[in-house]
Design an enzyme around this catalytic site. Structure first.
Site, PDB file in Angstrom:
ATOM      1  N   HIS A 232       3.671  -5.469   4.877  1.00 47.21           N
ATOM      2  CA  HIS A 232       2.833  -4.481   5.572  1.00 47.21           C
ATOM      3  C   HIS A 232       1.864  -5.112   6.576  1.00 47.21           C
ATOM      4  CE1 HIS A 232       0.423  -4.592   1.527  1.00 47.21           C
ATOM      5  NE2 HIS A 232      -0.156  -5.430   2.371  1.00 47.21           N
ATOM      6  N   ASN A 233       2.050  -6.394   6.870  1.00 47.77           N
ATOM      7  CA  ASN A 233       1.358  -7.059   7.991  1.00 47.77           C
ATOM      8  C   ASN A 233       2.406  -7.907   8.701  1.00 47.77           C
ATOM      9  OD1 ASN A 233      -1.122  -6.080   7.174  1.00 47.77           O
ATOM     10  ND2 ASN A 233      -2.121  -8.066   7.044  1.00 47.77           N
TER      11      ASN A 233
ATOM     12  N   SER B 164      -6.105   1.448  -5.695  1.00 46.21           N
ATOM     13  CA  SER B 164      -7.031   0.366  -6.028  1.00 46.21           C
ATOM     14  C   SER B 164      -6.800  -0.073  -7.473  1.00 46.21           C
ATOM     15  CB  SER B 164      -8.472   0.845  -5.849  1.00 46.21           C
ATOM     16  OG  SER B 164      -8.705   1.962  -6.687  1.00 46.21           O
TER      17      SER B 164
ATOM     18  N   HIS C   4       0.010   1.545   4.087  1.00 47.05           N
ATOM     19  CA  HIS C   4       0.260   0.398   3.207  1.00 47.05           C
ATOM     20  C   HIS C   4      -0.543   0.479   1.923  1.00 47.05           C
ATOM     21  CE1 HIS C   4      -3.676  -1.135   4.179  1.00 47.05           C
ATOM     22  NE2 HIS C   4      -3.433  -2.363   3.778  1.00 47.05           N
TER      23      HIS C   4
END
Length: 397
Positions: free
Chosen positions: A270-271, A304, A326
């Site tokens: 996701h990066n 989280s 993401h």
């Protein structure tokens, strides 16, 4: 929801978020990105928030150019998850021993392995291409070649910040293994080197933000960055694969009598940058805090450390460049979270989760993140939910 279109200098900004809910700094970053001469599209995910250079939760499609700061310093950061044959009924009442075994197997924080992990000895590890991958390290930037030994021993380690290893249970009672990590220190140093190189180039001197400096096609600088970028993305993928194999070995040993089996691993960056084609154009698509969500493609959208996460399947929405969020996305900075919350708050918000509950991870408290359910609801035209997971163990650096 479908997207809201906000005017931009070169392209409209397609937002899967309420523009009024996005902080001013992030909106300014989006407007800055929309001024780049090479940009062909900009999509914004519901977890959008301020980042360095470009907003986290943005998808930047450019032709003949890529911005290394928009990719970020954790090149290839992403998620992996796998469903096991275990059920919640197989888990012991006290999960502290299992958490300890995971922490022993997978170094966290700035930790590394004493010796390089041999992937050929790992459970079901895909070793094809492993030797070729390491041979290509010889082609990375000279400035970071001295980090080879560290890169080797950090392979298969977690890191810190928002990275984690979790044992989760889905709504049907099935147990899942899940983790989040990237390209560790070697990815960071490669990114920082190339960001510095891009900022020196003449064509970047008139940009509204020096962090938006780009490399352009058919130049030695672009060729060098592409090599190092794709190598670091591969490092991140192998890093997660090794950690997942180590995690699976822990679970197999701890539940030997159950003879645990595993479904195929789901993994997604996701990066990262990908070469994709839209509207007849070959584009370099940078997903900074966004996953690819092509039609039928599995993805992972975590919450989280005290909330749920989602396994999703992409719907192939071309308006978002086949992308989705993401994660939940931060709603406050780390420093703000530390000022706002205490360890008592952390204990309350992670009740029922076997995890760290000390001041070192207060900045990762669930209250510092957006509600994951709302984030999922805002992208119903991007993904469909396959499973919702709730962690019972969370390991952080």
């Amino acid at each position: 929801m479908s997207y809201v279109e906000v005017p931009g200098a070169k392209v409209p900004i397609r937002m899967w978020a309420d523009p009024a809910s996005v902080e001013g700094g992030a909106m300014q970053q989006l407007q800055n990105v929309a001024t780049l001469p090479w940009i062909k599209g900009l999509a914004v995910m519901p977890d959008v928030h301020y980042g360095k250079g470009a907003t986290v939760g943005s998808v930047i499609a450019m032709q003949g150019a890529v911005c290394p700061a928009a990719v970020g310093v954790d090149i290839g950061c992403g998620m992996s998850a796998v469903k096991t044959s275990l059920t919640a009924n197989d888990l012991p009442g006290d999960l502290s021993r299992l958490r300890s075994k995971i922490e022993q197997a997978i170094p966290v924080g700035r930790g590394l392995h004493r010796e390089a992990v041999d992937p050929k000895r790992l459970y079901q590890f895909p070793t094809a291409g492993w030797d070729d991958f390491w041979s290509r390290f010889d082609g990375v930037a000279d400035a970071v070649k001295f980090r080879r030994e560290r890169a080797v021993t950090q392979m298969g380690t977690l890191g810190q910040g928002n990275h984690f290893v979790e044992l989760c249970v889905d709504a049907s009672g099935s147990v899942w293994l899940m983790l989040h990590s990237g390209s560790r220190n070697i990815g960071k140093e490669l990114a920082e080197y190339h960001i510095g190189q891009a900022q020196k180039l003449p064509h970047n001197q008139g940009l509204v933000d020096r962090d938006l400096a780009v490399f352009v096609a058919d130049t030695p600088q672009m060729a060098a960055y592409r090599h190092d970028l794709f190598w670091a993305q591969e490092y991140a993928k192998y890093n997660r694969a090794i950690m997942m194999a180590l995690f699976q070995e822990v679970v197999r040993r701890e539940f030997r009598k159950a003879r645990v089996t595993f479904d195929p691993v789901i993994s997604c960056h996701h990066n990262y940058v990908a070469e994709e084609r839209y509207e007849g154009m070959d584009l370099l698509v940078t997903r900074k805090g966004a996953i690819r969500a092509g039609s039928g493609e599995f993805g992972i959208i975590p919450g989280s450390m005290g909330t749920g996460s989602y396994i999703v399947k992409g719907l192939g929405n071309a308006a978002s460049f086949n992308s989705a969020s993401h994660g939940a996305g931060r709603k406050m900075s780390r420093s703000a979270a530390k000022r706002r919350f205490s360890t008592r708050d952390l204990e309350e918000q992670t009740r029922g989760v076997e995890c760290r509950k000390d001041s070192g991870v207060v900045d990762e408290i669930p209250g510092a993140y957006k509600p994951i359910e709302k984030v999922i609801d805002q992208q119903r035209d991007l993904v469909e939910v396959v499973a919702k997971l709730k962690q019972v163990i969370c390991v952080k650096g």
